[in-house]
Motif scaffolding. Structure first.
Motif, PDB file in Angstrom:
ATOM      1  N   THR A 161       0.840  -1.194   0.000  1.00  0.00           N
ATOM      2  CA  THR A 161       0.000   0.000   0.000  1.00  0.00           C
ATOM      3  C   THR A 161       0.877   1.247   0.000  1.00  0.00           C
ATOM      4  O   THR A 161       1.492   1.573   1.018  1.00  0.00           O
ATOM      5  N   PRO A 162       0.975   1.933  -1.138  1.00  0.00           N
ATOM      6  CA  PRO A 162       1.859   3.097  -1.216  1.00  0.00           C
ATOM      7  C   PRO A 162       1.578   4.155  -0.150  1.00  0.00           C
ATOM      8  O   PRO A 162       2.488   4.786   0.372  1.00  0.00           O
ATOM      9  N   ALA A 163       0.288   4.343   0.206  1.00  0.00           N
ATOM     10  CA  ALA A 163      -0.062   5.378   1.188  1.00  0.00           C
ATOM     11  C   ALA A 163       0.574   5.094   2.545  1.00  0.00           C
ATOM     12  O   ALA A 163       0.887   6.002   3.309  1.00  0.00           O
ATOM     13  N   LEU A 164       0.770   3.808   2.852  1.00  0.00           N
ATOM     14  CA  LEU A 164       1.387   3.447   4.126  1.00  0.00           C
ATOM     15  C   LEU A 164       2.906   3.385   4.008  1.00  0.00           C
ATOM     16  O   LEU A 164       3.637   3.636   4.957  1.00  0.00           O
ATOM     17  N   ARG A 165       3.353   3.061   2.821  1.00  0.00           N
ATOM     18  CA  ARG A 165       4.779   2.821   2.601  1.00  0.00           C
ATOM     19  C   ARG A 165       5.587   4.122   2.482  1.00  0.00           C
ATOM     20  O   ARG A 165       6.710   4.217   2.960  1.00  0.00           O
ATOM     21  N   THR A 166       4.984   5.115   1.827  1.00  0.00           N
ATOM     22  CA  THR A 166       5.736   6.332   1.516  1.00  0.00           C
ATOM     23  C   THR A 166       6.211   7.123   2.749  1.00  0.00           C
ATOM     24  O   THR A 166       7.301   7.680   2.693  1.00  0.00           O
ATOM     25  N   PRO A 167       5.442   7.195   3.858  1.00  0.00           N
ATOM     26  CA  PRO A 167       5.983   7.938   5.006  1.00  0.00           C
ATOM     27  C   PRO A 167       7.318   7.377   5.497  1.00  0.00           C
ATOM     28  O   PRO A 167       8.167   8.123   5.982  1.00  0.00           O
ATOM     29  N   PHE A 168       7.520   6.074   5.342  1.00  0.00           N
ATOM     30  CA  PHE A 168       8.783   5.469   5.755  1.00  0.00           C
ATOM     31  C   PHE A 168       9.932   5.939   4.864  1.00  0.00           C
ATOM     32  O   PHE A 168      11.031   6.180   5.336  1.00  0.00           O
ATOM     33  N   LEU A 169       9.638   6.069   3.583  1.00  0.00           N
ATOM     34  CA  LEU A 169      10.654   6.577   2.657  1.00  0.00           C
ATOM     35  C   LEU A 169      11.058   7.986   3.078  1.00  0.00           C
ATOM     36  O   LEU A 169      12.236   8.330   3.088  1.00  0.00           O
ATOM     37  N   ASP A 170      10.050   8.779   3.429  1.00  0.00           N
ATOM     38  CA  ASP A 170      10.303  10.164   3.865  1.00  0.00           C
ATOM     39  C   ASP A 170      11.177  10.220   5.100  1.00  0.00           C
ATOM     40  O   ASP A 170      12.061  11.059   5.214  1.00  0.00           O
ATOM     41  N   SER A 171      10.917   9.309   6.037  1.00  0.00           N
ATOM     42  CA  SER A 171      11.636   9.365   7.310  1.00  0.00           C
ATOM     43  C   SER A 171      13.131   9.101   7.141  1.00  0.00           C
ATOM     44  O   SER A 171      13.934   9.503   7.972  1.00  0.00           O
ATOM     45  N   PHE A 172      13.512   8.425   6.055  1.00  0.00           N
ATOM     46  CA  PHE A 172      14.936   8.150   5.835  1.00  0.00           C
ATOM     47  C   PHE A 172      15.614   9.231   5.001  1.00  0.00           C
ATOM     48  O   PHE A 172      16.792   9.132   4.688  1.00  0.00           O
ATOM     49  N   ARG A 173      14.866  10.261   4.649  1.00  0.00           N
ATOM     50  CA  ARG A 173      15.393  11.275   3.742  1.00  0.00           C
ATOM     51  C   ARG A 173      16.622  11.978   4.329  1.00  0.00           C
ATOM     52  O   ARG A 173      17.658  12.077   3.677  1.00  0.00           O
ATOM     53  N   TYR A 174      16.525  12.438   5.572  1.00  0.00           N
ATOM     54  CA  TYR A 174      17.636  13.211   6.149  1.00  0.00           C
ATOM     55  C   TYR A 174      18.874  12.355   6.439  1.00  0.00           C
ATOM     56  O   TYR A 174      19.982  12.759   6.082  1.00  0.00           O
ATOM     57  N   PRO A 175      18.725  11.162   7.074  1.00  0.00           N
ATOM     58  CA  PRO A 175      19.931  10.336   7.256  1.00  0.00           C
ATOM     59  C   PRO A 175      20.613   9.998   5.935  1.00  0.00           C
ATOM     60  O   PRO A 175      21.834  10.051   5.841  1.00  0.00           O
ATOM     61  N   PHE A 176      19.821   9.715   4.910  1.00  0.00           N
ATOM     62  CA  PHE A 176      20.402   9.390   3.610  1.00  0.00           C
ATOM     63  C   PHE A 176      21.111  10.607   3.011  1.00  0.00           C
ATOM     64  O   PHE A 176      22.182  10.476   2.425  1.00  0.00           O
ATOM     65  N   SER A 177      20.504  11.782   3.184  1.00  0.00           N
ATOM     66  CA  SER A 177      21.117  13.008   2.649  1.00  0.00           C
ATOM     67  C   SER A 177      22.473  13.224   3.292  1.00  0.00           C
ATOM     68  O   SER A 177      23.443  13.580   2.619  1.00  0.00           O
ATOM     69  N   ILE A 178      22.549  13.004   4.610  1.00  0.00           N
ATOM     70  CA  ILE A 178      23.811  13.216   5.327  1.00  0.00           C
ATOM     71  C   ILE A 178      24.871  12.234   4.814  1.00  0.00           C
ATOM     72  O   ILE A 178      26.003  12.617   4.513  1.00  0.00           O
TER      73      ILE A 178
END
Lengths: 257, 156
Positions: free
Chosen positions: A26-43
């Motif tokens: 379910t993309p609606a449930l999955r996408t917030p997790f992708l968002d949460s890793f945005r900053y650690p991945f950016s660093i």
């Protein structure tokens, strides 16, 4: 070997697996997790960039010198091309042709890559809030890079053209021979469905044909490096070296309009 | 505390695999640190926690993958379970044996994933790419077991 308590744990694990399966589907449930890793991945992406800049200082310096010369040459060529463009525009006006619309693009940074060896995908630091939607084409200044397969609010996932699950309708720029370019997960792409009589040569340029609605016409895909015959003997294929260095992709442009 | 440490290391492995490990690909293959975490969880913890960490490792791998179903969630928890069973029968304190075990698990995981993906119509590259991955990924993953296992064992 299998105690009652162990059985309960195993059943519970199966239930959790099912819940996660639903969650991931379910993309609606999955996408917030992708968002949460945005900053650690950016660093981490930033650290990787800085470390490689430091480690490869000399190589970068030599490359800079070479690019400087190339830049001067290209500036001259650009002046000439600009002149030709103006002339072309004037002629188009005369012929009353509709001018080709320009694309609106959003620049994004690659912050992570798919962790497995079966796919070729990248995570980008721009998402729905920047106008990015599923299915949009991802390009660089060198050519076509892939397409957006998932977009969350502030990040998105793009499948690259060397993924075997992505097919792009393409043409040989010189002979207008059509084919389908697919990924191989390796350093080259494969252009299939070329007839035995097709006019194709090594070092031919392959561009998007525009038949795949996602990818606008005329984007550079790569150059032909080898030509072979399919196992069936009915058609030929061409190995294409991508114009974009997909293994060192750091910044991309997403065509939003 | 042990579990939190393990979880944090697993998260770190996930982020390393998705970012910094890109230049360390050998013939386009990178080690599967999350599978390593799932197997280590099976060897280090009781069944409940082994399954929990297996599921989380699979979830982390699936979330950045391109397939829309929980293949790794299902199989990583299975590998954690198998590792746990094996650790009860065979003493895997020797790093070499543990590395061989990881190698076997990675080999099985790649083989099964190819079969499942083919069955589901998901393209996974040519036979050459598959053979290369099948041969290299287990070895590359096993190579990372001794340092990773030491870190896990020390911190947990």
């Amino acid at each position: 070997m299998f105690k009652l308590k162990d059985k309960r744990i195993a059943y519970a694990a199966i239930c959790i697996v099912i819940v996660f399966a639903v969650f991931l589907s379910t993309p609606a449930l999955r996408t917030p997790f992708l968002d949460s890793f945005r900053y650690p991945f950016s660093i981490l992406a930033f650290i990787r960039r800085e470390v490689s800049a430091f480690v490869f200082f000399h190589r970068n310096y030599v490359q800079k010198e070479r690019l400087q010369k190339e830049n001067d040459l290209l500036k001259t060529k650009l002046e000439l091309a600009d002149e030709a463009y103006r002339e072309n525009a004037r002629l188009k006006d005369i012929l009353d042709l509709k001018q080709q619309s320009t694309f609106r693009m959003v620049a994004a940074r690659v912050i992570a890559r798919s962790p497995d060896n079966w796919s070729s995908a990248v995570m980008l630091d721009k998402g729905k809030s920047h106008g990015i939607r599923k299915g949009m084409a991802v390009v660089t200044f060198a050519g076509l890079a892939g397409k957006v397969t998932e977009a969350s609010e502030r990040s998105s996932k793009a499948m690259l053209i060397n993924d075997p699950n992505l097919g792009v309708s393409a043409v040989i720029k010189r002979s207008r021979q059509e084919g389908l370019v697919c990924g191989t997960l390796g350093s080259t792409l494969v252009m299939r469905y070329l007839t035995k009589e097709s006019d194709i040569q090594v070092s031919d340029t392959v561009i998007t044909s525009g038949l795949t609605p996602v990818f606008p016409k005329g984007f550079m895909i790569g150059t032909v490096v080898a030509i072979g015959e399919e196992f069936s003997g009915l058609s030929r294929y061409a190995l294409v070296k991508p114009a974009v260095d997909l293994s060192a992709l750091e910044e991309v442009l997403i065509i939003v309009k | 505390m042990k579990k939190i440490c393990f979880f944090l290391i697993m998260l770190l492995f996930f982020m390393l695999q998705a970012t910094l490990f890109q230049p360390f690909r050998v013939f386009g293959v990178k080690p599967d640190l999350l599978l390593l975490s799932a197997v280590s969880a099976g060897l280090l913890f009781d069944l409940k926690w082994a399954l929990f960490f297996g599921i989380i490792a699979g979830f982390l791998k699936d979330i950045l993958g391109v397939q829309d179903f929980a293949f790794n969630v299902a199989f990583f928890s299975l590998w954690s379970y198998v590792s746990h069973l094996v650790s009860r029968k065979v003493h895997l304190d020797n790093e070499l044996f543990a590395a061989i075990f990881v190698c076997v698990v990675a080999f099985a995981h790649i083989g099964i994933s190819r079969i499942v993906f083919t069955f589901l119509g998901i393209t996974t590259g040519s036979t050459g790419v598959f053979a290369r991955t099948l041969l290299l990924e287990p070895l590359y993953t096993a190579l990372f077991l001794p340092p990773a296992y030491r870190v896990f064992a020390r911190l947990t």
